[in-house]
Design an enzyme around this catalytic site. Structure first.
Site, PDB file in Angstrom:
ATOM      1  N   HIS A  26       8.680  49.785 -58.581  1.00 26.34           N
ATOM      2  CA  HIS A  26       7.883  50.769 -59.322  1.00 26.34           C
ATOM      3  C   HIS A  26       7.658  50.314 -60.763  1.00 26.34           C
ATOM      4  O   HIS A  26       6.604  50.563 -61.336  1.00 26.34           O
ATOM      5  CB  HIS A  26       8.575  52.135 -59.288  1.00 26.34           C
ATOM      6  CG  HIS A  26       8.558  52.741 -57.917  1.00 26.34           C
ATOM      7  ND1 HIS A  26       7.892  53.902 -57.619  1.00 26.34           N
ATOM      8  CD2 HIS A  26       9.086  52.312 -56.748  1.00 26.34           C
ATOM      9  CE1 HIS A  26       8.027  54.168 -56.336  1.00 26.34           C
ATOM     10  NE2 HIS A  26       8.755  53.220 -55.780  1.00 26.34           N
ATOM     11  N   ASP A 117       5.240  58.168 -62.859  1.00 29.46           N
ATOM     12  CA  ASP A 117       5.333  57.829 -61.439  1.00 29.46           C
ATOM     13  C   ASP A 117       5.300  59.137 -60.648  1.00 29.46           C
ATOM     14  O   ASP A 117       6.065  60.073 -60.939  1.00 29.46           O
ATOM     15  CB  ASP A 117       6.669  57.099 -61.223  1.00 29.46           C
ATOM     16  CG  ASP A 117       6.734  56.377 -59.902  1.00 29.46           C
ATOM     17  OD1 ASP A 117       6.314  56.963 -58.890  1.00 29.46           O
ATOM     18  OD2 ASP A 117       7.215  55.234 -59.888  1.00 29.46           O
TER      19      ASP A 117
HETATM   20  C1  UDX Z   1      10.045  49.395 -52.889  1.00 33.05           C
HETATM   21  C2  UDX Z   1       9.704  49.691 -51.430  1.00 33.05           C
HETATM   22  O1  UDX Z   1      10.604  49.099 -50.554  1.00 33.05           O
HETATM   23  C3  UDX Z   1       8.296  49.341 -51.136  1.00 33.05           C
HETATM   24  O2  UDX Z   1       8.047  49.449 -49.757  1.00 33.05           O
HETATM   25  C4  UDX Z   1       7.456  50.269 -51.931  1.00 33.05           C
HETATM   26  O3  UDX Z   1       6.105  50.085 -51.635  1.00 33.05           O
HETATM   27  C5  UDX Z   1       7.747  50.045 -53.412  1.00 33.05           C
HETATM   28  O4  UDX Z   1       9.142  50.195 -53.666  1.00 33.05           O
HETATM   29  P1  UDX Z   1      10.536  46.732 -52.807  1.00 33.05           P
HETATM   30  O5  UDX Z   1      11.220  46.895 -51.521  1.00 33.05           O
HETATM   31  O6  UDX Z   1      11.279  46.119 -53.878  1.00 33.05           O
HETATM   32  O7  UDX Z   1       9.864  48.078 -53.328  1.00 33.05           O
HETATM   33  O8  UDX Z   1       9.252  45.824 -52.414  1.00 33.05           O
HETATM   34  P2  UDX Z   1       7.902  45.485 -53.153  1.00 33.05           P
HETATM   35  O9  UDX Z   1       7.017  46.676 -53.202  1.00 33.05           O
HETATM   36  O10 UDX Z   1       7.353  44.327 -52.451  1.00 33.05           O
HETATM   37  O11 UDX Z   1       8.303  45.127 -54.634  1.00 33.05           O
HETATM   38  C6  UDX Z   1       9.129  44.034 -54.955  1.00 33.05           C
HETATM   39  C7  UDX Z   1       8.679  43.448 -56.275  1.00 33.05           C
HETATM   40  O12 UDX Z   1       9.673  42.527 -56.707  1.00 33.05           O
HETATM   41  C8  UDX Z   1       7.365  42.694 -56.176  1.00 33.05           C
HETATM   42  O13 UDX Z   1       6.566  42.984 -57.283  1.00 33.05           O
HETATM   43  C9  UDX Z   1       7.779  41.227 -56.188  1.00 33.05           C
HETATM   44  O14 UDX Z   1       6.862  40.366 -56.820  1.00 33.05           O
HETATM   45  C10 UDX Z   1       9.080  41.270 -56.965  1.00 33.05           C
HETATM   46  N1  UDX Z   1       9.982  40.199 -56.516  1.00 33.05           N
HETATM   47  C11 UDX Z   1      10.535  40.224 -55.277  1.00 33.05           C
HETATM   48  C12 UDX Z   1      10.244  39.167 -57.372  1.00 33.05           C
HETATM   49  O15 UDX Z   1       9.725  39.106 -58.494  1.00 33.05           O
HETATM   50  N2  UDX Z   1      11.103  38.199 -56.970  1.00 33.05           N
HETATM   51  C13 UDX Z   1      11.703  38.178 -55.764  1.00 33.05           C
HETATM   52  O16 UDX Z   1      12.474  37.254 -55.499  1.00 33.05           O
HETATM   53  C14 UDX Z   1      11.404  39.242 -54.876  1.00 33.05           C
END
Ligand code: UDX
Length: 455
Positions: A26, A117
């Site tokens: 987020h 948010d």
């Molecule tokens: C959570 C939920 O799981 C997701 O489904 C929802 O839509 C938003 O909140 P998350 O699981 O962390 O998020 O997944 P994602 O939405 O893909 O966000 C992860 C973020 O971390 C991305 O912006 C990605 O670029 C970043 N990231 C991930 C990194 O910078 N490095 C990494 O090694 C892994």
């Protein structure tokens, strides 16, 4: 101090506070949105909790970070305390957010607007109390939001008794395509409430901003924009200016990135499978083993992000044994990795940010959704945008090694893979068009800014 304030008043046309739900998925899109306001003459600050501020690995670039309390400044809570956390976040968050706004008032340069948010609907009450413009920011896809909107209004009854489900602006959805908190109703009641409660007071918001772009979800956007002043302003990741040295990532990592770019640079174009399940998903030991064996069986190079908290689930000595072919890291700068020419495929949990980032950078996906909105996102990747596949699970809900291999092969080789690659390139161009000058998302941000400075 006073002179500085005067200077700021002269330079900036409005002062905006941006409040993400305290998690990486987020913070990233909302920080990036905040950064977009600066070139338009808006001062934007990002509010994060005291606890998360201690985990910050990098500066947030041009955006000032201000802190508020969620009642857990020392971080003494676990996922199991989820319910308690959200109640405390609301009670303490409302109070400390109000204090932040009051303090800014007394500085002589008050906030004009709160972009909050939508997971935190109580923030709108705080904004209204202080006479600020209140803009809800939806961090998930419009499709997911539409599903929860229907649930919140009682228009879609849960648990779902009949599928496929037909909702305006969406393709027919099987139960397995619905968000997990709905398909497995009762599994995470706190999160189910968090998601559906986004819509409890949204009709009172002055704006509803969504991290998507018009072409990507046109039908559902058209439908929802009739309900509220809703505008698509994404993909926020696409706003990163690759020419600026320190603007390669979002800029506010809660995990420490490991070095992997040199490793990536020594691999041929399109040869590497990048694997990541985001910042929250917890993958079972059996699934980890199957994924590991599938990656090694694919014969491809791979870069796999396994968060430190997940590392012990890896098969023993896996990283060492695979060191010729693969690199396992705790965290990386995902945008930089996805933008790298060596990456040919992304095995992803289909978090909304990851999907948008891959789509914006033209990287084909293999979806392995774990929970929440990821199942619905995976449906769109495979069947609507056709920029990837969705790995099939067995009766135990596990994606087996042969399936991992099959999906990687289909995406990276052969006729099907070529079609997916073509679609991925097309969507990358559409995403770029949306955020370029005169594009749909850019125009929406301009409209938001124009109204803000007039109000
Ligand atoms: C959570 C939920 O799981 C997701 O489904 C929802 O839509 C938003 O909140 P998350 O699981 O962390 O998020 O997944 P994602 O939405 O893909 O966000 C992860 C973020 O971390 C991305 O912006 C990605 O670029 C970043 N990231 C991930 C990194 O910078 N490095 C990494 O090694 C892994």
């Amino acid at each position: 101090m006073y002179i500085e304030m005067e200077k700021e008043k002269g330079v900036y046309r409005a002062n905006v506070l941006v409040l993400p739900y305290p998690s990486q998925g987020h913070i990233n899109p909302m920080l990036q949105f905040a950064k977009r306001l600066a070139p338009k003459g808006i001062k934007a600050s990002l509010a994060i909790t005291h606890f998360l501020s201690k985990s910050m690995q990098a500066k947030s670039g041009s955006i000032e970070v201000v802190k508020f309390s969620d009642g857990f400044d020392d971080g003494v809570f676990t996922q199991a305390d989820g319910e308690d956390y959200h109640t405390r976040l609301e009670v303490t968050g409302s109070q400390t957010l109000a204090e932040l706004i009051k303090k800014q008032d007394s500085s002589g340069y008050p906030f004009d607007c709160l972009v909050y948010d939508a997971f935190l609907p109580w923030a709108l009450d705080v904004a209204k109390k202080f006479g600020l413009v209140g803009a809800a920011f939806l961090t998930q896809s419009c499709a997911n939001n539409n599903i929860y909107y229907h649930v919140q209004r009682g228009l879609l009854k849960v648990p779902i008794s009949e599928s496929p489900v037909s909702l305006p602006g969406l393709p027919l959805l099987e139960l397995a395509d619905m968000p997990s908190f709905i398909s497995a109703y009762g599994s995470y009641p706190t999160y189910f409430h968090l998601l559906s409660n986004q819509f409890s007071n949204i009709h009172e918001a002055d704006w509803v901003l969504v991290n998507t772009f018009y072409k990507l979800e046109d039908k559902v956007i058209d439908w929802m924009a009739k309900l509220w002043p809703m505008r698509a302003v994404g993909p926020t990741s696409m706003y990163l200016d690759k020419r600026v040295e320190d603007d390669k990532g979002y800029g506010l990592n809660l995990f420490k990135p490991s070095a992997c770019m040199n490793w990536l640079s020594s691999r041929p174009t399109g040869s590497v499978v990048y694997v990541s399940f985001g910042s929250m998903a917890s993958v079972g030991v059996e699934q980890m083993e199957e994924l590991a064996r599938g990656l090694s069986g694919s014969g491809r190079y791979f870069l796999w992000v396994v968060r430190a908290s997940e590392e012990e689930k890896l098969p023993k000595n896996f990283a060492e044994e695979m060191s010729e072919k693969g690199l396992v890291v705790h965290w990386c700068s995902q945008l930089e990795v996805l933008a790298h020419h060596a990456v040919g495929c992304f095995v992803t949990h289909c978090g909304w940010n990851s999907v948008l980032e891959a789509l914006s950078l033209g990287v084909p996906m293999v979806g392995m959704p774990q929970w929440t909105d990821q199942t619905t996102n995976a449906k769109y990747v495979k069947d609507v945008w056709k920029t990837g596949l969705r790995a099939r699970v067995d009766e135990k809900g596990i994606v087996r090694r042969q399936e991992v291999e099959r999906c990687i092969r289909e995406v990276m080789e052969g006729e099907k893979g070529q079609g997916i690659m073509k679609n991925s390139r097309e969507w990358r161009n559409f995403a770029k068009e949306a955020v370029d000058e005169g594009g749909s998302s850019q125009k929406n941000i301009d409209e938001f800014v124009a109204k803000l400075v007039c109000s």
